[in-house]
Design a protein around this motif. Structure first.
Motif, short mmCIF file in Angstrom:
data_model
loop_
_atom_site.label_atom_id
_atom_site.label_comp_id
_atom_site.label_asym_id
_atom_site.label_seq_id
_atom_site.Cartn_x
_atom_site.Cartn_y
_atom_site.Cartn_z
N GLY A 161 0.81 -1.22 0.00
CA GLY A 161 0.00 0.00 0.00
C GLY A 161 0.83 1.26 0.00
O GLY A 161 0.33 2.34 -0.33
N GLU A 162 2.11 1.15 0.35
CA GLU A 162 2.94 2.36 0.42
C GLU A 162 3.15 3.01 -0.94
O GLU A 162 3.48 4.20 -1.01
N VAL A 163 2.98 2.23 -2.00
CA VAL A 163 3.18 2.81 -3.35
C VAL A 163 2.24 3.98 -3.63
O VAL A 163 2.57 4.86 -4.42
N TRP A 164 1.09 4.00 -2.96
CA TRP A 164 0.13 5.08 -3.22
C TRP A 164 0.63 6.42 -2.70
O TRP A 164 0.12 7.48 -3.10
N ASN A 165 1.64 6.38 -1.81
CA ASN A 165 2.25 7.64 -1.34
C ASN A 165 3.19 8.24 -2.39
O ASN A 165 3.53 9.41 -2.31
N ASP A 166 3.62 7.40 -3.34
CA ASP A 166 4.51 7.88 -4.39
C ASP A 166 3.66 8.37 -5.56
O ASP A 166 3.49 7.70 -6.58
N GLU A 167 3.19 9.59 -5.40
CA GLU A 167 2.23 10.14 -6.36
C GLU A 167 2.83 10.24 -7.77
O GLU A 167 2.18 9.90 -8.76
N GLU A 168 4.09 10.65 -7.86
CA GLU A 168 4.73 10.77 -9.18
C GLU A 168 4.92 9.39 -9.82
O GLU A 168 4.74 9.22 -11.03
N GLY A 169 5.28 8.41 -9.00
CA GLY A 169 5.46 7.05 -9.52
C GLY A 169 4.17 6.51 -10.10
O GLY A 169 4.16 5.95 -11.21
N ILE A 170 3.07 6.68 -9.40
CA ILE A 170 1.78 6.19 -9.88
C ILE A 170 1.37 6.92 -11.16
O ILE A 170 0.89 6.32 -12.12
N ARG A 171 1.62 8.24 -11.18
CA ARG A 171 1.30 9.03 -12.37
C ARG A 171 2.12 8.53 -13.57
O ARG A 171 1.60 8.41 -14.69
N THR A 172 3.38 8.22 -13.34
CA THR A 172 4.24 7.71 -14.41
C THR A 172 3.70 6.39 -14.97
O THR A 172 3.66 6.18 -16.19
N ILE A 173 3.29 5.51 -14.07
CA ILE A 173 2.78 4.20 -14.50
C ILE A 173 1.45 4.35 -15.25
O ILE A 173 1.21 3.67 -16.25
N ARG A 174 0.60 5.24 -14.77
CA ARG A 174 -0.69 5.46 -15.46
C ARG A 174 -0.45 5.91 -16.90
O ARG A 174 -1.09 5.42 -17.83
N LEU A 175 0.48 6.84 -17.08
CA LEU A 175 0.74 7.34 -18.44
C LEU A 175 1.38 6.26 -19.30
O LEU A 175 1.05 6.11 -20.48
N PHE A 176 2.28 5.49 -18.71
CA PHE A 176 2.89 4.38 -19.46
C PHE A 176 1.80 3.41 -19.94
O PHE A 176 1.77 3.01 -21.11
N ALA A 177 0.90 3.05 -19.03
CA ALA A 177 -0.18 2.10 -19.38
C ALA A 177 -1.05 2.69 -20.49
O ALA A 177 -1.43 1.98 -21.44
N GLU A 178 -1.35 3.96 -20.38
CA GLU A 178 -2.16 4.62 -21.41
C GLU A 178 -1.41 4.59 -22.76
O GLU A 178 -2.02 4.34 -23.81
N ASN A 179 -0.12 4.84 -22.71
CA ASN A 179 0.66 4.85 -23.96
C ASN A 179 0.75 3.46 -24.59
O ASN A 179 0.76 3.33 -25.81
N VAL A 180 0.81 2.42 -23.75
CA VAL A 180 0.79 1.05 -24.28
C VAL A 180 -0.52 0.84 -25.04
O VAL A 180 -0.53 0.36 -26.18
N ALA A 181 -1.63 1.21 -24.41
CA ALA A 181 -2.94 1.01 -25.04
C ALA A 181 -3.07 1.83 -26.32
O ALA A 181 -3.54 1.32 -27.35
N ARG A 182 -2.62 3.08 -26.29
CA ARG A 182 -2.75 3.95 -27.47
C ARG A 182 -1.88 3.46 -28.62
O ARG A 182 -2.27 3.52 -29.79
N LEU A 183 -0.69 2.96 -28.28
CA LEU A 183 0.21 2.47 -29.32
C LEU A 183 -0.37 1.21 -29.98
O LEU A 183 -0.29 1.05 -31.21
N ILE A 184 -0.94 0.33 -29.17
CA ILE A 184 -1.56 -0.87 -29.74
C ILE A 184 -2.68 -0.47 -30.70
O ILE A 184 -2.80 -1.01 -31.80
N ALA A 185 -3.47 0.52 -30.29
CA ALA A 185 -4.56 0.98 -31.15
C ALA A 185 -4.01 1.56 -32.46
O ALA A 185 -4.54 1.30 -33.54
N ARG A 186 -2.92 2.33 -32.39
CA ARG A 186 -2.32 2.92 -33.58
C ARG A 186 -1.76 1.87 -34.52
O ARG A 186 -1.77 2.03 -35.74
N LEU A 187 -1.23 0.79 -33.95
CA LEU A 187 -0.58 -0.23 -34.78
C LEU A 187 -1.58 -1.12 -35.49
O LEU A 187 -1.22 -1.83 -36.42
N SER A 188 -2.84 -1.08 -35.02
CA SER A 188 -3.78 -2.04 -35.59
C SER A 188 -4.58 -1.42 -36.74
O SER A 188 -4.64 -0.25 -36.92
#
Ligand SMILES: Cc1cc2nc3c(=O)[nH]c(=O)nc-3n(C[C@H](O)[C@H](O)[C@H](O)COP(=O)(O)O)c2cc1C
Length: 188
Positions: A161-188
């Protein structure tokens, strides 16, 4: 529907890695893709024995369940791997899994080629970047495509649960996940 498989490399089913993986999956689902989480918790993953039987059998012959993950990966468009940092590197079982998956892909039809994804490292204090670099070796030798974020894919946390205190880390992961999804959509 496009699908992303996410390997959760921690032995703790409700630990920090699992919580980050859930968030990652949520963001990808919000982008309209399917997700499947494959947890290593409760599993004992053997190291590659260099038997090369995957060449004939088309999958790994070691009987610890990893062949099931490999079957799912064949059908997926993306692959994300999240590992806790153990002594400055990825957890051993995670690298054992990646080496076997990579070997089966190379020994068969190269099914990892052009899958989109990347590594995520979770640690209390240090070793994230070395762990990410270690896991990237798997992605790049298998012709996979790794999008970026606004920082490297690392989150700080020790107790669950301590990861939720790392606000920048979570924000980084959210954007990475979004970019994975968007790239897959672009490639198809
Ligand atoms: C064997 C072992 C080695 C660890 N080595 C490191 C380390 O090198 N650097 C670090 O910051 N944290 C280290 N940790 C702490 C974990 O990375 C941290 O608690 C992380 O949140 C665990 O993720 P989990 O909750 O998903 O299991 C280590 C933990 C264990 C059990």
């Amino acid at each position: 529907m496009k699908k992303v498989v996410i390997l959760c490399g921690s032995p703790r089913p409700k630990g920090n890695t699992a919580q980050v993986v859930e968030e990652c999956a949520r963001v990808i689902r919000d982008q309209g893709l399917e997700t499947e989480i494959y947890p290593l918790a409760g599993k004992k993953i053997e190291s590659c024995t260099a038997c090369y039987r995957c060449r004939e059998e088309g999958n790994c012959v070691l009987e610890d369940g990893l062949d099931d993950l490999i079957d799912r990966l064949r059908e997926a468009d993306g692959f994300i791997v999240a590992s806790p940092v153990y002594f400055g590197t990825a957890r051993g079982d995670v690298m054992a899994a990646l080496q076997r998956i990579g070997m089966v892909s190379m020994a068969t039809d190269g099914f990892l080629s052009w899958k989109v994804g990347g590594p995520i490292a979770i640690a209390r204090r240090g070793g994230h970047t070395a762990t990410i670099q270690e896991m990237l070796m798997f992605f790049f030798i298998n012709e996979m495509i790794v999008p970026g974020s606004t920082y490297w894919n690392m989150v700080f946390g020790r107790d669950p649960g301590e990861v939720w205190n790392d606000e920048e880390g979570i924000r980084t992961i959210r954007l990475f996940a979004e970019n994975v999804a968007r790239l897959i959509a672009r490639l198809s």
